[in-house]
Write a protein that holds these residues in place. Structure first.
Motif, PDB file in Angstrom:
ATOM      1  N   GLY A  64       6.610   1.181   7.258  1.00 40.08           N
ATOM      2  CA  GLY A  64       6.691   2.038   5.930  1.00 40.08           C
ATOM      3  C   GLY A  64       7.981   2.559   5.684  1.00 40.08           C
ATOM      4  O   GLY A  64       8.927   2.658   6.361  1.00 40.08           O
ATOM      5  N   TYR A  90       5.361   4.005   1.736  1.00 44.75           N
ATOM      6  CA  TYR A  90       4.823   2.548   1.133  1.00 44.75           C
ATOM      7  C   TYR A  90       4.982   1.576   2.346  1.00 44.75           C
ATOM      8  O   TYR A  90       5.791   1.614   3.192  1.00 44.75           O
ATOM      9  CB  TYR A  90       5.797   2.086   0.194  1.00 44.75           C
ATOM     10  CG  TYR A  90       5.417   2.711  -1.415  1.00 44.75           C
ATOM     11  CD1 TYR A  90       5.818   4.019  -1.596  1.00 44.75           C
ATOM     12  CD2 TYR A  90       5.001   1.930  -2.485  1.00 44.75           C
ATOM     13  CE1 TYR A  90       5.491   4.636  -2.714  1.00 44.75           C
ATOM     14  CE2 TYR A  90       4.595   2.532  -3.538  1.00 44.75           C
ATOM     15  CZ  TYR A  90       4.984   3.845  -3.632  1.00 44.75           C
ATOM     16  OH  TYR A  90       4.832   4.465  -4.729  1.00 44.75           O
ATOM     17  N   TYR A  91       3.889   0.624   2.503  1.00 53.97           N
ATOM     18  CA  TYR A  91       3.653  -0.051   3.495  1.00 53.97           C
ATOM     19  C   TYR A  91       3.356  -1.620   3.024  1.00 53.97           C
ATOM     20  O   TYR A  91       2.786  -1.454   1.841  1.00 53.97           O
ATOM     21  CB  TYR A  91       2.443   0.312   4.365  1.00 53.97           C
ATOM     22  CG  TYR A  91       2.445   1.659   4.924  1.00 53.97           C
ATOM     23  CD1 TYR A  91       2.199   2.911   4.504  1.00 53.97           C
ATOM     24  CD2 TYR A  91       3.217   1.931   6.398  1.00 53.97           C
ATOM     25  CE1 TYR A  91       2.271   4.090   5.214  1.00 53.97           C
ATOM     26  CE2 TYR A  91       3.000   2.902   6.862  1.00 53.97           C
ATOM     27  CZ  TYR A  91       2.657   4.044   6.187  1.00 53.97           C
ATOM     28  OH  TYR A  91       2.863   5.361   6.635  1.00 53.97           O
ATOM     29  N   TRP A 138       1.037  -4.816   9.858  1.00 51.30           N
ATOM     30  CA  TRP A 138       1.598  -3.641   9.090  1.00 51.30           C
ATOM     31  C   TRP A 138       3.136  -3.486   9.271  1.00 51.30           C
ATOM     32  O   TRP A 138       3.396  -3.468  10.616  1.00 51.30           O
ATOM     33  CB  TRP A 138       0.710  -2.330   9.246  1.00 51.30           C
ATOM     34  CG  TRP A 138      -0.700  -2.563   8.719  1.00 51.30           C
ATOM     35  CD1 TRP A 138      -1.775  -3.124   9.213  1.00 51.30           C
ATOM     36  CD2 TRP A 138      -1.146  -2.150   7.271  1.00 51.30           C
ATOM     37  NE1 TRP A 138      -2.822  -2.821   8.415  1.00 51.30           N
ATOM     38  CE2 TRP A 138      -2.548  -2.346   7.310  1.00 51.30           C
ATOM     39  CE3 TRP A 138      -0.331  -1.541   6.242  1.00 51.30           C
ATOM     40  CZ2 TRP A 138      -3.247  -2.307   6.026  1.00 51.30           C
ATOM     41  CZ3 TRP A 138      -1.353  -1.457   5.083  1.00 51.30           C
ATOM     42  CH2 TRP A 138      -2.572  -1.717   5.159  1.00 51.30           C
ATOM     43  N   TYR A 159       0.954  -1.181   0.096  1.00 54.06           N
ATOM     44  CA  TYR A 159       0.152   0.013  -0.011  1.00 54.06           C
ATOM     45  C   TYR A 159       0.888   1.296   0.034  1.00 54.06           C
ATOM     46  O   TYR A 159       1.805   1.108   0.281  1.00 54.06           O
ATOM     47  CB  TYR A 159      -0.841  -0.098   1.294  1.00 54.06           C
ATOM     48  CG  TYR A 159      -1.855  -1.018   1.348  1.00 54.06           C
ATOM     49  CD1 TYR A 159      -1.711  -2.325   1.617  1.00 54.06           C
ATOM     50  CD2 TYR A 159      -3.099  -0.925   1.176  1.00 54.06           C
ATOM     51  CE1 TYR A 159      -2.508  -3.519   1.805  1.00 54.06           C
ATOM     52  CE2 TYR A 159      -4.199  -1.852   1.235  1.00 54.06           C
ATOM     53  CZ  TYR A 159      -3.560  -3.046   1.540  1.00 54.06           C
ATOM     54  OH  TYR A 159      -4.663  -4.133   1.611  1.00 54.06           O
ATOM     55  N   ARG A 160       0.505   2.305  -0.322  1.00 50.33           N
ATOM     56  CA  ARG A 160       1.043   3.741  -0.142  1.00 50.33           C
ATOM     57  C   ARG A 160       0.112   4.710   0.206  1.00 50.33           C
ATOM     58  O   ARG A 160      -1.074   4.562   0.021  1.00 50.33           O
ATOM     59  CB  ARG A 160       1.719   4.027  -1.626  1.00 50.33           C
ATOM     60  CG  ARG A 160       0.790   4.311  -2.696  1.00 50.33           C
ATOM     61  CD  ARG A 160       1.371   4.629  -3.897  1.00 50.33           C
ATOM     62  NE  ARG A 160       0.538   4.768  -4.940  1.00 50.33           N
ATOM     63  CZ  ARG A 160       1.267   5.131  -6.369  1.00 50.33           C
ATOM     64  NH1 ARG A 160       2.478   4.786  -6.558  1.00 50.33           N
ATOM     65  NH2 ARG A 160       0.147   5.508  -7.063  1.00 50.33           N
ATOM     66  N   GLN A 161       0.677   5.699   0.973  1.00 49.87           N
ATOM     67  CA  GLN A 161       0.045   6.869   1.264  1.00 49.87           C
ATOM     68  C   GLN A 161       0.902   8.136   0.912  1.00 49.87           C
ATOM     69  O   GLN A 161       2.053   8.335   1.715  1.00 49.87           O
ATOM     70  CB  GLN A 161      -0.293   6.741   2.751  1.00 49.87           C
ATOM     71  CG  GLN A 161      -1.468   7.971   3.351  1.00 49.87           C
ATOM     72  CD  GLN A 161      -1.809   7.619   4.742  1.00 49.87           C
ATOM     73  OE1 GLN A 161      -1.286   6.741   5.357  1.00 49.87           O
ATOM     74  NE2 GLN A 161      -3.102   8.177   4.982  1.00 49.87           N
ATOM     75  N   GLN A 192      -5.510   9.122   1.267  1.00 51.20           N
ATOM     76  CA  GLN A 192      -6.045   8.058   1.944  1.00 51.20           C
ATOM     77  C   GLN A 192      -4.618   6.920   1.496  1.00 51.20           C
ATOM     78  O   GLN A 192      -4.289   7.102   0.450  1.00 51.20           O
ATOM     79  CB  GLN A 192      -7.205   7.953   1.724  1.00 51.20           C
ATOM     80  CG  GLN A 192      -8.246   8.521   2.251  1.00 51.20           C
ATOM     81  CD  GLN A 192      -9.766   8.026   2.142  1.00 51.20           C
ATOM     82  OE1 GLN A 192      -9.869   7.313   1.046  1.00 51.20           O
ATOM     83  NE2 GLN A 192     -10.513   8.292   3.172  1.00 51.20           N
ATOM     84  N   ARG A 193      -4.508   6.035   2.603  1.00 45.78           N
ATOM     85  CA  ARG A 193      -3.902   5.082   1.924  1.00 45.78           C
ATOM     86  C   ARG A 193      -4.310   4.037   0.729  1.00 45.78           C
ATOM     87  O   ARG A 193      -5.769   3.825   0.925  1.00 45.78           O
ATOM     88  CB  ARG A 193      -3.627   3.989   3.156  1.00 45.78           C
ATOM     89  CG  ARG A 193      -2.547   2.997   2.982  1.00 45.78           C
ATOM     90  CD  ARG A 193      -2.042   2.215   4.401  1.00 45.78           C
ATOM     91  NE  ARG A 193      -1.624   3.298   5.318  1.00 45.78           N
ATOM     92  CZ  ARG A 193      -1.131   2.842   6.485  1.00 45.78           C
ATOM     93  NH1 ARG A 193      -1.023   1.599   6.712  1.00 45.78           N
ATOM     94  NH2 ARG A 193      -0.666   3.707   7.423  1.00 45.78           N
ATOM     95  N   GLU A 194      -3.625   3.628  -0.188  1.00 45.92           N
ATOM     96  CA  GLU A 194      -4.386   3.078  -1.316  1.00 45.92           C
ATOM     97  C   GLU A 194      -3.576   1.659  -1.515  1.00 45.92           C
ATOM     98  O   GLU A 194      -2.287   1.638  -1.271  1.00 45.92           O
ATOM     99  CB  GLU A 194      -4.254   3.891  -2.570  1.00 45.92           C
ATOM    100  CG  GLU A 194      -3.088   4.272  -2.991  1.00 45.92           C
ATOM    101  CD  GLU A 194      -3.108   5.005  -4.226  1.00 45.92           C
ATOM    102  OE1 GLU A 194      -4.035   5.019  -4.972  1.00 45.92           O
ATOM    103  OE2 GLU A 194      -2.077   5.411  -4.636  1.00 45.92           O
TER     104      GLU A 194
END
Length: 111
Positions: free
Chosen positions: A104, A93-94, A101, A37-39, A44-46
């Protein structure tokens, strides 16, 4: 409890490449789905990409053809190969595995 540690982020110019790694403290072989995912700031995180236990992958439309997700069960690690990076890819990026999680890793793409 699974701990995830991302690495590989950094500063790169437009068109450059980076490979992110997410190392898990325990086995990931039982994980059905693992994702990146990325924010970006103010957003918002996507979901960027995911890979299933059957090695099925899918990607956000914005990164299709440029990013590749992969997994190495023996190393309890998933990867995100990012090519042809664009400024709009700038984000933290996560990785997410089994509901856990990582902390990041920052990716910054300069124009």
């Amino acid at each position: 409890q699974v701990q995830l540690v991302e690495s590989g982020g950094g500063l790169v110019q437009t068109g450059g490449s980076l490979t992110l790694s997410c190392a898990a403290s325990g086995s990931i072989s039982s994980a059905n789905v693992m994702g990146w995912y990325r924010q970006a700031p103010g957003k918002q995180r996507e979901l960027v990409a995911y890979i299933t236990s059957g090695y099925i992958t899918d990607y956000a439309n914005s990164v299709k053809g440029r990013f590749t997700i992969s997994r190495d069960n023996a190393k309890n690690t998933i990867y995100l190969q990012m090519n042809n990076l664009k400024p709009e890819d700038t984000a933290v990026y996560y990785c997410s595995i089994l509901g856990f999680w990582g902390q990041g890793t920052q990716v910054t793409v300069s124009s």
